[in-house]
Design a protein around this motif. Sequence first.
Motif, short mmCIF file in Angstrom:
data_model
loop_
_atom_site.label_atom_id
_atom_site.label_comp_id
_atom_site.label_asym_id
_atom_site.label_seq_id
_atom_site.Cartn_x
_atom_site.Cartn_y
_atom_site.Cartn_z
N GLN A 1 83.72 -96.84 61.26
CA GLN A 1 83.16 -97.31 62.52
C GLN A 1 82.35 -96.22 63.20
OE1 GLN A 1 86.62 -98.71 64.63
NE2 GLN A 1 86.79 -100.57 63.40
N ARG A 2 82.84 -94.98 63.12
CA ARG A 2 82.10 -93.87 63.73
C ARG A 2 80.74 -93.71 63.06
NH1 ARG A 2 81.20 -88.90 62.15
NH2 ARG A 2 82.83 -88.91 60.55
N ILE A 3 80.74 -93.73 61.72
CA ILE A 3 79.49 -93.56 61.00
C ILE A 3 78.56 -94.76 61.23
CG2 ILE A 3 78.49 -93.36 58.70
CD1 ILE A 3 81.00 -91.82 57.88
N GLY A 4 79.15 -95.96 61.26
CA GLY A 4 78.34 -97.14 61.51
C GLY A 4 77.68 -97.12 62.87
N GLN A 5 78.39 -96.63 63.88
CA GLN A 5 77.82 -96.51 65.22
C GLN A 5 76.68 -95.49 65.23
OE1 GLN A 5 80.50 -95.02 68.26
NE2 GLN A 5 79.47 -96.21 69.84
N TYR A 6 76.89 -94.41 64.51
CA TYR A 6 75.85 -93.38 64.42
C TYR A 6 74.58 -93.95 63.80
CZ TYR A 6 73.85 -89.73 61.24
OH TYR A 6 73.04 -88.94 60.47
N ILE A 7 74.73 -94.74 62.71
CA ILE A 7 73.55 -95.33 62.07
C ILE A 7 72.89 -96.34 63.00
CG2 ILE A 7 72.74 -96.70 60.13
CD1 ILE A 7 75.05 -95.53 58.50
N GLY A 8 73.71 -97.16 63.66
CA GLY A 8 73.16 -98.18 64.54
C GLY A 8 72.40 -97.62 65.72
N THR B 1 69.39 -99.84 57.22
CA THR B 1 70.18 -100.95 56.67
C THR B 1 71.18 -100.50 55.62
OG1 THR B 1 68.64 -101.54 54.88
CG2 THR B 1 68.20 -102.47 57.06
N ILE B 2 71.25 -99.19 55.31
CA ILE B 2 72.18 -98.74 54.27
C ILE B 2 73.64 -99.02 54.64
CG2 ILE B 2 70.66 -96.94 53.37
CD1 ILE B 2 72.30 -94.92 54.99
N ALA B 3 73.93 -99.11 55.93
CA ALA B 3 75.31 -99.34 56.35
C ALA B 3 75.83 -100.69 55.91
CB ALA B 3 75.42 -99.22 57.87
N LYS B 4 74.94 -101.61 55.56
CA LYS B 4 75.38 -102.96 55.18
C LYS B 4 76.27 -102.92 53.95
CE LYS B 4 73.62 -107.67 54.87
NZ LYS B 4 72.42 -108.54 54.85
N GLY B 5 76.02 -101.97 53.05
CA GLY B 5 76.83 -101.86 51.85
C GLY B 5 78.24 -101.38 52.12
N LEU C 1 76.53 -90.51 53.18
CA LEU C 1 75.92 -91.82 53.44
C LEU C 1 74.51 -91.75 54.01
CD1 LEU C 1 76.25 -94.91 53.53
CD2 LEU C 1 77.25 -94.65 55.80
N THR C 2 74.28 -90.92 55.01
CA THR C 2 72.97 -90.88 55.68
C THR C 2 72.17 -89.63 55.35
OG1 THR C 2 73.85 -89.77 57.65
CG2 THR C 2 73.93 -92.18 57.61
N ARG C 3 72.63 -88.83 54.43
CA ARG C 3 72.04 -87.52 54.20
C ARG C 3 71.07 -87.54 53.01
NH1 ARG C 3 71.10 -85.50 57.86
NH2 ARG C 3 70.86 -83.51 56.78
N GLN C 4 70.73 -86.39 52.48
CA GLN C 4 69.80 -86.29 51.36
C GLN C 4 70.06 -84.99 50.61
OE1 GLN C 4 67.44 -83.69 52.01
NE2 GLN C 4 68.57 -83.45 53.91
N GLY C 5 69.43 -84.85 49.44
CA GLY C 5 69.80 -83.81 48.50
C GLY C 5 69.55 -82.39 48.96
N ARG C 6 68.64 -82.18 49.92
CA ARG C 6 68.37 -80.82 50.37
C ARG C 6 69.53 -80.24 51.18
NH1 ARG C 6 63.11 -79.11 49.46
NH2 ARG C 6 64.10 -77.07 49.74
N ASP C 7 70.53 -81.03 51.49
CA ASP C 7 71.74 -80.50 52.12
C ASP C 7 72.42 -79.45 51.24
OD1 ASP C 7 71.27 -82.32 54.12
OD2 ASP C 7 73.20 -83.35 53.97
N PHE C 8 72.15 -79.50 49.93
CA PHE C 8 72.84 -78.62 48.98
C PHE C 8 72.04 -77.37 48.64
CE2 PHE C 8 74.68 -82.85 48.08
CZ PHE C 8 76.02 -82.55 48.20
N ASP C 9 70.97 -77.09 49.35
CA ASP C 9 70.13 -75.93 49.01
C ASP C 9 70.93 -74.63 48.94
OD1 ASP C 9 67.97 -77.63 48.95
OD2 ASP C 9 66.79 -76.51 50.41
N HIS C 10 71.81 -74.41 49.91
CA HIS C 10 72.55 -73.15 49.98
C HIS C 10 73.53 -73.03 48.81
CE1 HIS C 10 70.98 -73.89 53.99
NE2 HIS C 10 71.10 -72.59 54.23
#
Length: 319
Positions: free
Chosen positions: A146-153, A208-212, A43-52
Amino acid sequence: MRRRQPDREDIVLGLSPSGFHRIAYTDWGPLDDKRPIICVHGLTRQGRDFDHLAERLVAAGRRVICPDLPGRGRSGWISNPDHYALPQYCADMNSMIARLGVAEVDWVGTSLGGLIGMIMAGFSGSMVRKLVINDIGPFVSSTGLQRIGQYIGNMPALFKTIEEADAYFRKVLAPYGKLADEHWRHLAEYSVRWDDGKQGYVVLCDPTIAKGFRLPWFAALNRWDYWEAIKVPALVLRGKQSDLLSFELAAEMRKRNPLANVFQFDDCGHVPPLMAPDQIDVVAQFLLKDTISGLERADGYACEDLRRVGRVGGARLCR
């Protein structure tokens, strides 16, 4: 140690009711691979997480495509946050695959990326031929959301130093488990960018991505229909302490789709980050072999009782 960088980077335009937006992606490996591997982040990440993971797969001759979903990484933001939703993500990924000019893909999806893959693979006429679902299922618990939403907020607007960003991501991504320092720094460096005007590092994520992921809308989507419609080999990964993919849900997924196998990692929660060699090995073995018989031989127990599992490479396999 200096790591290999992607062979290419590109951008395709996605289209939402708000207008066009950029979808950036990294492109690794040989252009003549007729079935590239698409790796889609959480949800909050990006494609470079997969480099390894990409490095390992490229070494075996595969092409690997790692997009940034809209609102993340180098991709554009959508002006109306209501459109940060699964139908939009599927449309954007379909546009990107069309740009590649291929008829088939394999899919690795972490969390949200797994949900997108589940839907893409479950549609009639899907181009997905192998599917890896990393720590997510057709039902998503409110506790995890809820945990992820709190992290984003509570996401900071600015970090003064990369060390501050590193410390922050070690805290909020603690369920990833015990990563090497180089892995934590990699996650931090590609999660932020330096802003001259603000004189600090800003997070590459639209808050605002959490709204979805509002629970009433999200719960209304019956993803079991897609899961049961998948007709290709699937590998479900689970962190033992996961709060998004429970023990019982993993067993139900195996029961409701006999083409799926479940592999559990004991040393993490949500999500197994696919950066350590033992985690990469499991994914690479599944994707690079014509069948998953090598994994199947490692354990003879049924997944209806996930507690009866055998040791495989420091993790646990159930099928």
